[in-house]
Design a protein around this motif. Sequence first.
Motif, PDB file in Angstrom:
ATOM      1  N   GLU A 106       0.800  -1.220   0.000  1.00  0.00           N
ATOM      2  CA  GLU A 106       0.000   0.000   0.000  1.00  0.00           C
ATOM      3  C   GLU A 106       0.835   1.273   0.000  1.00  0.00           C
ATOM      4  O   GLU A 106       0.527   2.251   0.691  1.00  0.00           O
ATOM      5  CB  GLU A 106      -1.005  -0.004   1.153  1.00  0.00           C
ATOM      6  CG  GLU A 106      -1.941  -1.184   1.055  1.00  0.00           C
ATOM      7  CD  GLU A 106      -3.069  -1.192   2.062  1.00  0.00           C
ATOM      8  OE1 GLU A 106      -3.067  -0.335   2.951  1.00  0.00           O
ATOM      9  OE2 GLU A 106      -3.935  -2.061   1.935  1.00  0.00           O
ATOM     10  N   VAL A 107       1.918   1.231  -0.754  1.00  0.00           N
ATOM     11  CA  VAL A 107       2.723   2.432  -0.971  1.00  0.00           C
ATOM     12  C   VAL A 107       2.250   3.022  -2.296  1.00  0.00           C
ATOM     13  O   VAL A 107       2.042   2.303  -3.273  1.00  0.00           O
ATOM     14  CB  VAL A 107       4.227   2.070  -1.014  1.00  0.00           C
ATOM     15  CG1 VAL A 107       5.076   3.283  -1.379  1.00  0.00           C
ATOM     16  CG2 VAL A 107       4.639   1.505   0.345  1.00  0.00           C
ATOM     17  N   ALA A 108       2.070   4.355  -2.315  1.00  0.00           N
ATOM     18  CA  ALA A 108       1.339   4.965  -3.439  1.00  0.00           C
ATOM     19  C   ALA A 108       2.209   5.305  -4.648  1.00  0.00           C
ATOM     20  O   ALA A 108       1.694   5.541  -5.742  1.00  0.00           O
ATOM     21  CB  ALA A 108       0.628   6.219  -2.950  1.00  0.00           C
ATOM     22  N   GLY A 109       3.524   5.353  -4.439  1.00  0.00           N
ATOM     23  CA  GLY A 109       4.361   5.702  -5.582  1.00  0.00           C
ATOM     24  C   GLY A 109       5.831   5.574  -5.243  1.00  0.00           C
ATOM     25  O   GLY A 109       6.211   5.387  -4.077  1.00  0.00           O
ATOM     26  N   VAL A 110       6.660   5.657  -6.273  1.00  0.00           N
ATOM     27  CA  VAL A 110       8.109   5.565  -6.055  1.00  0.00           C
ATOM     28  C   VAL A 110       8.813   6.592  -6.933  1.00  0.00           C
ATOM     29  O   VAL A 110       8.372   6.879  -8.058  1.00  0.00           O
ATOM     30  CB  VAL A 110       8.628   4.129  -6.337  1.00  0.00           C
ATOM     31  CG1 VAL A 110       8.380   3.701  -7.779  1.00  0.00           C
ATOM     32  CG2 VAL A 110      10.109   3.989  -5.993  1.00  0.00           C
ATOM     33  N   CYS A 111       9.884   7.138  -6.364  1.00  0.00           N
ATOM     34  CA  CYS A 111      10.721   8.066  -7.136  1.00  0.00           C
ATOM     35  C   CYS A 111      12.056   7.359  -7.388  1.00  0.00           C
ATOM     36  O   CYS A 111      12.665   6.851  -6.437  1.00  0.00           O
ATOM     37  CB  CYS A 111      10.922   9.324  -6.300  1.00  0.00           C
ATOM     38  SG  CYS A 111      12.077  10.477  -7.039  1.00  0.00           S
ATOM     39  N   ILE A 112      12.472   7.289  -8.635  1.00  0.00           N
ATOM     40  CA  ILE A 112      13.787   6.681  -8.904  1.00  0.00           C
ATOM     41  C   ILE A 112      14.702   7.722  -9.542  1.00  0.00           C
ATOM     42  O   ILE A 112      14.256   8.624 -10.260  1.00  0.00           O
ATOM     43  CB  ILE A 112      13.693   5.422  -9.800  1.00  0.00           C
ATOM     44  CG1 ILE A 112      12.884   5.687 -11.076  1.00  0.00           C
ATOM     45  CG2 ILE A 112      13.107   4.257  -9.018  1.00  0.00           C
ATOM     46  CD1 ILE A 112      12.983   4.552 -12.085  1.00  0.00           C
ATOM     47  N   GLU A 113      16.001   7.633  -9.248  1.00  0.00           N
ATOM     48  CA  GLU A 113      16.965   8.642  -9.706  1.00  0.00           C
ATOM     49  C   GLU A 113      17.886   8.043 -10.764  1.00  0.00           C
ATOM     50  O   GLU A 113      18.189   6.841 -10.714  1.00  0.00           O
ATOM     51  CB  GLU A 113      17.741   9.202  -8.506  1.00  0.00           C
ATOM     52  CG  GLU A 113      18.560   8.189  -7.731  1.00  0.00           C
ATOM     53  CD  GLU A 113      18.941   8.671  -6.329  1.00  0.00           C
ATOM     54  OE1 GLU A 113      18.040   9.056  -5.557  1.00  0.00           O
ATOM     55  OE2 GLU A 113      20.145   8.642  -5.995  1.00  0.00           O
ATOM     56  N   ASP A 114      18.337   8.895 -11.658  1.00  0.00           N
ATOM     57  CA  ASP A 114      19.094   8.375 -12.812  1.00  0.00           C
ATOM     58  C   ASP A 114      20.591   8.273 -12.511  1.00  0.00           C
ATOM     59  O   ASP A 114      21.424   8.850 -13.196  1.00  0.00           O
ATOM     60  CB  ASP A 114      18.813   9.219 -14.071  1.00  0.00           C
ATOM     61  CG  ASP A 114      19.075  10.698 -13.871  1.00  0.00           C
ATOM     62  OD1 ASP A 114      19.432  11.104 -12.740  1.00  0.00           O
ATOM     63  OD2 ASP A 114      18.929  11.459 -14.848  1.00  0.00           O
ATOM     64  N   LYS A 115      20.869   7.512 -11.424  1.00  0.00           N
ATOM     65  CA  LYS A 115      22.267   7.205 -11.104  1.00  0.00           C
ATOM     66  C   LYS A 115      22.456   5.696 -11.253  1.00  0.00           C
ATOM     67  O   LYS A 115      21.572   5.002 -11.746  1.00  0.00           O
ATOM     68  CB  LYS A 115      22.576   7.671  -9.681  1.00  0.00           C
ATOM     69  CG  LYS A 115      22.547   9.193  -9.570  1.00  0.00           C
ATOM     70  CD  LYS A 115      23.239   9.739  -8.350  1.00  0.00           C
ATOM     71  CE  LYS A 115      22.681   9.316  -7.045  1.00  0.00           C
ATOM     72  NZ  LYS A 115      22.616  10.399  -6.045  1.00  0.00           N
ATOM     73  N   GLN A 116      23.633   5.218 -10.790  1.00  0.00           N
ATOM     74  CA  GLN A 116      23.876   3.781 -10.920  1.00  0.00           C
ATOM     75  C   GLN A 116      23.932   3.115  -9.550  1.00  0.00           C
ATOM     76  O   GLN A 116      24.365   3.727  -8.571  1.00  0.00           O
ATOM     77  CB  GLN A 116      25.182   3.567 -11.682  1.00  0.00           C
ATOM     78  CG  GLN A 116      24.999   4.016 -13.124  1.00  0.00           C
ATOM     79  CD  GLN A 116      26.190   3.687 -14.003  1.00  0.00           C
ATOM     80  OE1 GLN A 116      27.030   2.861 -13.664  1.00  0.00           O
ATOM     81  NE2 GLN A 116      26.260   4.360 -15.133  1.00  0.00           N
TER      82      GLN A 116
END
Length: 540
Positions: A106-116
């Motif tokens: 029940e987590v509403a969203g995710v933010c991902i970053e453009d690193k490695q």
Amino acid sequence: MTNKNKCKQLRALLGSDELEFILEAHNGVSASIVERAGFKGIWASGLAMSAQFGVRDSNEASWTQIVDMLEFMSDATSIPILLDGDTGYGNFNNMRRLVKKLEQREVAGVCIEDKQFPKTNSFIDGNKQPLAGIDEFCGKIKAGKDCQSDDDFCIIARVEALIAGWGMEEALRRAEAYHDAGADGILIHSKLSRPDEILAFAREWSGRSPLVIVPTKYYSTPTGAFRKAGIDLVIWANHMLRSSIIAMEKASQEIFKSESILDVEDRIATVDHIFKLQGAEELSQAQERYLKQSNDIQSIILAASRGSELHELTTDRPKAMINIGGKTLLGRLIEGLKKAGINKSTVIAGYKADSIDLPGIEKCINEDYQLGDELQTLISAQNNFNDDMLILYSDLLFREYILRDLIETDGEIVIVVDSALDNPNISGCPDYAYCSKEDDRSPFMQDVLLTQLSSSKDALDRTPSGYWIGMMRVRKQGRQWIDAALDELKTTDNFNELKLPDLLNHIIEQGNPINVHYIDGHWLDVNSLDDIDRANDFTK
Ligand code: SPV
Ligand code: MG
């Protein structure tokens, strides 16, 4: 709160006409505090979550450890959580699994970053950290979007080009590509202490998709400037963790130095405050609903008399404290009551009251026990009566099911009657019960009322229906009948000679029903030396 609803709420925040704010939390209690403060969403910060585990923000905590913590945060709140998902913890495939697990929790969203992978915090040598390839990162966004089951689950793409020193053009190029790949919003990050590059980006981006910022470094910028720039969502990214660290350092140092907790007491949360955050009230309401039946029942046990027929066995103790099969009679009784969920017992002591020293009981002493009989003993515990209680003698041994069944039997006052008049365990002067119907020995509960209790077998012109075993269940109205009967009987000349059967007969005379629960043996009471052997056998 369902995940559907939480995802909807997050999407609404991103699409809102107003500037919206979410605040960092890193565990269940901080998430609950954020919600109670009025925030409409939570930033599950990678920095803060790794710090509360005591590790670095460099993917040292595994993604499953993060997801486990998110479950507590999500359970503790009803507002949406946006996870700082770092780089998605691997390639497109890891991202797919992450999205699936986040939706399940029940987590509403995710933010991902453009690193490695493994990344480290952007404020530590941000310009030296390699960026992900655009295509590879777009594939990750697409994979996440393709596998989400709720259309409103949000994937935010975080552009690190400004932090890494690649410039505005690259930042915009990447944002455009991520937007085309399906990202639901762009987070543009900056490590500068002024908002210039963020505001410039916002101008160029010009509302192509929701824009998210993290003003940790450019914190002195007036919020109005973000509003004016058309930013959609501000993340206050680490302020719960940072405020708690200062508070904890201060308190720990003071306690260490002063070797006392006196000075900090008034400045820290009370334990009641903690209970509130944990939702203790909901639990007590649930207990009312689900546990009330047996938990609130208490017992009132008459243990004032000596039991002189037991001679030297009761020289230094009342009958209730004699030993049967390695345990005292009263100890066995309390144990049986506890097994049935009755944890509160008032024992009315009189003769050799000091010898009654069992743990977990409330002792009520009838100093004048020699002057009266059972009712005179009972009134000394009248202040302890409640609306759900058992009243019973202390010299009873019985099989567990008798108590369990009595607790479940309806009636304002219910007494247990043994219909086995040939029960070989019964000696002395039993209380005969005359009832409205005889025991039909069927497995179904019968609706039977008590007509009269008597020490005589011939009190009525019919045979008695059984023996009263000395145990009764009393509910709210039954308690009122008992209180009223005791008040009336107290004024009679022979009050000091009256016993429990006289009380029950009086209640019937007043027109109040007393229900009968029939049993067929499986109990005894201890009145004489002959009973001791039977009692020892009974407990084997
Ligand atoms: C976090 O909160 O972990 C973030 C934001 O990623 S920042 O630390 O500002 O990079
Ligand atoms: Mg982070």
